[in-house]
Design a protein around this motif. Structure first.
Motif, PDB file in Angstrom:
ATOM      1  N   ARG A  25      74.960 -14.264  48.679  1.00 18.64           N
ATOM      2  CA  ARG A  25      74.631 -13.197  49.635  1.00 18.64           C
ATOM      3  C   ARG A  25      73.515 -12.301  49.096  1.00 18.64           C
ATOM      4  O   ARG A  25      72.606 -11.910  49.804  1.00 18.64           O
ATOM      5  CB  ARG A  25      75.879 -12.337  49.841  1.00 18.64           C
ATOM      6  CG  ARG A  25      76.315 -12.294  51.256  1.00 18.64           C
ATOM      7  CD  ARG A  25      77.617 -11.614  51.532  1.00 18.64           C
ATOM      8  NE  ARG A  25      78.114 -10.571  50.707  1.00 18.64           N
ATOM      9  CZ  ARG A  25      79.383 -10.453  50.338  1.00 18.64           C
ATOM     10  NH1 ARG A  25      80.255 -11.370  50.701  1.00 18.64           N
ATOM     11  NH2 ARG A  25      79.789  -9.451  49.618  1.00 18.64           N
ATOM     12  N   MET A  26      73.597 -11.980  47.810  1.00 17.21           N
ATOM     13  CA  MET A  26      72.636 -11.052  47.204  1.00 17.21           C
ATOM     14  C   MET A  26      71.306 -11.749  46.885  1.00 17.21           C
ATOM     15  O   MET A  26      70.237 -11.163  47.041  1.00 17.21           O
ATOM     16  CB  MET A  26      73.199 -10.454  45.909  1.00 17.21           C
ATOM     17  CG  MET A  26      74.474  -9.655  46.064  1.00 17.21           C
ATOM     18  SD  MET A  26      74.368  -8.356  47.291  1.00 17.21           S
ATOM     19  CE  MET A  26      73.133  -7.315  46.591  1.00 17.21           C
ATOM     20  N   ARG A  67      79.996 -16.878  45.868  1.00 19.36           N
ATOM     21  CA  ARG A  67      79.842 -16.519  47.275  1.00 19.36           C
ATOM     22  C   ARG A  67      79.098 -15.180  47.400  1.00 19.36           C
ATOM     23  O   ARG A  67      78.199 -15.018  48.203  1.00 19.36           O
ATOM     24  CB  ARG A  67      81.244 -16.404  47.885  1.00 19.36           C
ATOM     25  CG  ARG A  67      81.199 -16.568  49.348  1.00 19.36           C
ATOM     26  CD  ARG A  67      82.549 -16.808  49.929  1.00 19.36           C
ATOM     27  NE  ARG A  67      82.397 -16.809  51.380  1.00 19.36           N
ATOM     28  CZ  ARG A  67      83.378 -16.805  52.214  1.00 19.36           C
ATOM     29  NH1 ARG A  67      84.615 -16.815  51.777  1.00 19.36           N
ATOM     30  NH2 ARG A  67      83.159 -16.787  53.509  1.00 19.36           N
ATOM     31  N   ARG A  68      79.495 -14.258  46.576  1.00 18.60           N
ATOM     32  CA  ARG A  68      78.871 -12.934  46.606  1.00 18.60           C
ATOM     33  C   ARG A  68      77.419 -13.019  46.126  1.00 18.60           C
ATOM     34  O   ARG A  68      76.535 -12.356  46.646  1.00 18.60           O
ATOM     35  CB  ARG A  68      79.674 -11.983  45.705  1.00 18.60           C
ATOM     36  CG  ARG A  68      79.621 -10.562  46.190  1.00 18.60           C
ATOM     37  CD  ARG A  68      80.396  -9.676  45.292  1.00 18.60           C
ATOM     38  NE  ARG A  68      81.800  -9.603  45.632  1.00 18.60           N
ATOM     39  CZ  ARG A  68      82.555  -8.562  45.300  1.00 18.60           C
ATOM     40  NH1 ARG A  68      82.037  -7.552  44.645  1.00 18.60           N
ATOM     41  NH2 ARG A  68      83.821  -8.548  45.614  1.00 18.60           N
ATOM     42  N   ARG A  88      84.532 -16.929  43.892  1.00 17.45           N
ATOM     43  CA  ARG A  88      84.370 -15.619  44.553  1.00 17.45           C
ATOM     44  C   ARG A  88      83.011 -15.015  44.168  1.00 17.45           C
ATOM     45  O   ARG A  88      82.314 -14.451  44.997  1.00 17.45           O
ATOM     46  CB  ARG A  88      85.503 -14.693  44.083  1.00 17.45           C
ATOM     47  CG  ARG A  88      85.922 -13.661  45.103  1.00 17.45           C
ATOM     48  CD  ARG A  88      87.104 -12.870  44.609  1.00 17.45           C
ATOM     49  NE  ARG A  88      88.318 -13.664  44.558  1.00 17.45           N
ATOM     50  CZ  ARG A  88      89.379 -13.371  43.813  1.00 17.45           C
ATOM     51  NH1 ARG A  88      89.385 -12.301  43.045  1.00 17.45           N
ATOM     52  NH2 ARG A  88      90.436 -14.131  43.835  1.00 17.45           N
TER      53      ARG A  88
END
Lengths: 323, 144
Positions: free
Chosen positions: A132-133, A128-129, A125
């Motif tokens: 994105r950043m 994945r985040r 999790r």
């Protein structure tokens, strides 16, 4: 945008005591009353985020948080102007305890919890985040210890992802996590020497060994290595020079050393992100660290005070040892 | 005052393919009644709340009733929730999402929150990327 990653953040509880009594014979002497206390969000990346926000640099703090203590970390950072983007976990964020005895503030007593066990699903999790950043970051700061359950190769993976997205990576860690990350070629390396004076397997026991280990990391592709070998002095290695950074401030003036090293790195990143010359980067970094050590607060947020400390810092090229 | 001056700077968000079970965990632990849904570029593409999940787990005729007393027991909700627990949230999210920008006035945010009866709104930047959220309590705290 700057992204800081603290995979094992903490709630830092600081107690000031007149005298710490441990295992005395009579029952009443087991009690040590704190004269004061403070609660704040902690962890190396968290502290760096706090420093950057205090100096007006937008940043996003990432990592794992859980339980009531996790909420303390998130709320504290938001109040300090840091944008938060943490993954929530099943287990509670750890609490680290600092005890500062009157007159011995330069030698704090620390009790650090190991941290919650992170599951594979939680790591996924987070990854994945993070992807994105990292795409939109100019700098990524990876800092601090790893919580149980997280593979020591994670900093190497995070470095690779950030570099693929075009970000520069700063890493402040120790042990296997740092050794593996060196192969992924971070821009800035600051070994965490609190437990082991090691960098890439080399023992950092003398100025010569520090320079040799730093130059080895530079040869691998890093652009700056900063190694603390003394409370008031550090060595920085860049591709073409070796720098000695010192301050004239005596350690007796230090009121709280916890977080000073993170303010040091925060100061370096602040100036590197502003594209300042190397000498200014190093001078400002050490000034930020010393100003924090002289403050009862973990991180000095006062720009004027940091700038005043710059006057007491010397940055000198060590002749005959540079590239 | 601008929304950027009073918003909560938190980027907690979910992707549309995460299962309902994971969403419930996030809402519970982050203590958020709703959460924005974003794409791989962190652009806002939807919104999902506790209310959307309850609606999904209750019989279709529920909204026509004035009272839950017509529903025999909670088992019905629990069974339906178990059935959908591993489904992607995309099925239950609202794609037409209300949001404000960082540069909007606080009055616009207050107006939307009151008129639409929501507890918080996502805040986006000029590129439509999530930068935070504004909650009812943010408006109240800064009005004092």
């Amino acid at each position: 945008m700057i992204v800081t990653v603290t995979l094992n953040p903490s709630v830092d509880k600081v107690y000031w005591v007149d005298s710490l009594k441990i295992c005395q014979i009579t029952q009443e002497e087991f009690l040590t009353r704190a004269t004061r206390s403070s609660t704040s969000a902690g962890g190396k990346g968290v502290n760096i985020s706090r420093f950057l926000s205090a100096f007006g640099m937008d940043n996003v703090a990432m990592g794992f948080v859980g339980g009531n203590t996790g909420h303390v970390v998130v709320r504290y950072l938001q109040k300090k102007g840091v944008t938060t983007n943490f993954v929530w976990t099943h287990d509670e964020t750890r609490i680290n305890v600092v005890i500062l005895e009157s007159g011995r503030e330069h030698s704090p007593n620390l009790i650090n919890e190991r941290g919650p066990k992170i599951t594979e699903a939680e790591v996924e999790r987070f990854m994945r985040r993070y992807r994105r950043m990292a795409k939109r970051a100019s700098w990524v700061v990876l800092a601090g210890s790893l919580p149980p359950g997280v593979d020591s190769g994670i900093y190497a993976e995070l470095t690779t992802i950030a570099r693929e997205g075009g970000a520069k990576v700063a890493i402040s860690a120790g042990g296997d996590a740092l050794t593996q990350a060196l192969d992924a070629c971070p821009y800035l390396v600051k070994p965490d020497t609190r437990e082991h004076l090691l960098l890439g397997g080399t023992s950092l026991t003398s100025t010569e060994s520090i320079i040799a280990a730093g130059q080895h990391v530079i040869a691998c592709g890093a652009q700056m290595v900063v190694i603390s070998h003394d409370v008031t002095g550090d060595i920085a290695i860049t591709p073409d020079s070796v720098w000695e950074i010192k301050t004239t401030v005596p350690t007796s003036l230090f009121k709280n050393l916890v977080g000073a090293d993170d303010a040091f790195l925060g100061g370096i990143i602040y100036k590197l992100a502003s594209e300042a010359p190397v000498e200014e980067v190093l001078r400002f970094g050490l000034a930020a660290g010393i100003a924090s050590a002289e403050s009862e607060k973990k991180i000095c947020e006062d720009r004027a005070r940091v700038e005043a400390e710059m006057e007491k810092v010397t940055v000198a090229k060590l002749e005959g040892v540079g590239g | 005052m601008k929304v950027r001056d009073i918003m909560t700077r938190d980027l907690t968000a979910v992707e549309k393919d995460i299962p309902v079970r994971e969403l419930i965990f996030i809402l519970d632990n982050a203590e958020m009644p709703n959460v924005p849904v974003v794409d791989e570029e962190n652009r806002l593409i939807g919104f999902i709340s506790e209310k959307d999940l309850i609606r999904a787990a209750l019989p279709g005729y529920f909204e026509m009733l004035h009272s839950a007393s017509f529903i025999p027991d909670m088992n019905q909700l629990a069974n339906k929730l178990t059935q959908i627990a591993d489904e992607p949230i995309e099925k239950y999210m609202r794609p037409n999402v209300l949001s404000v920008t960082e540069e909007d006035d606080d009055l616009r945010a207050a107006d939307l929150i009151i008129r639409k009866g929501v507890k918080s709104l996502p805040v986006v930047n000029g590129e439509g990327r999530l930068v935070g959220r504004i909650r009812r309590i943010d408006l109240l705290r800064h009005s004092l």
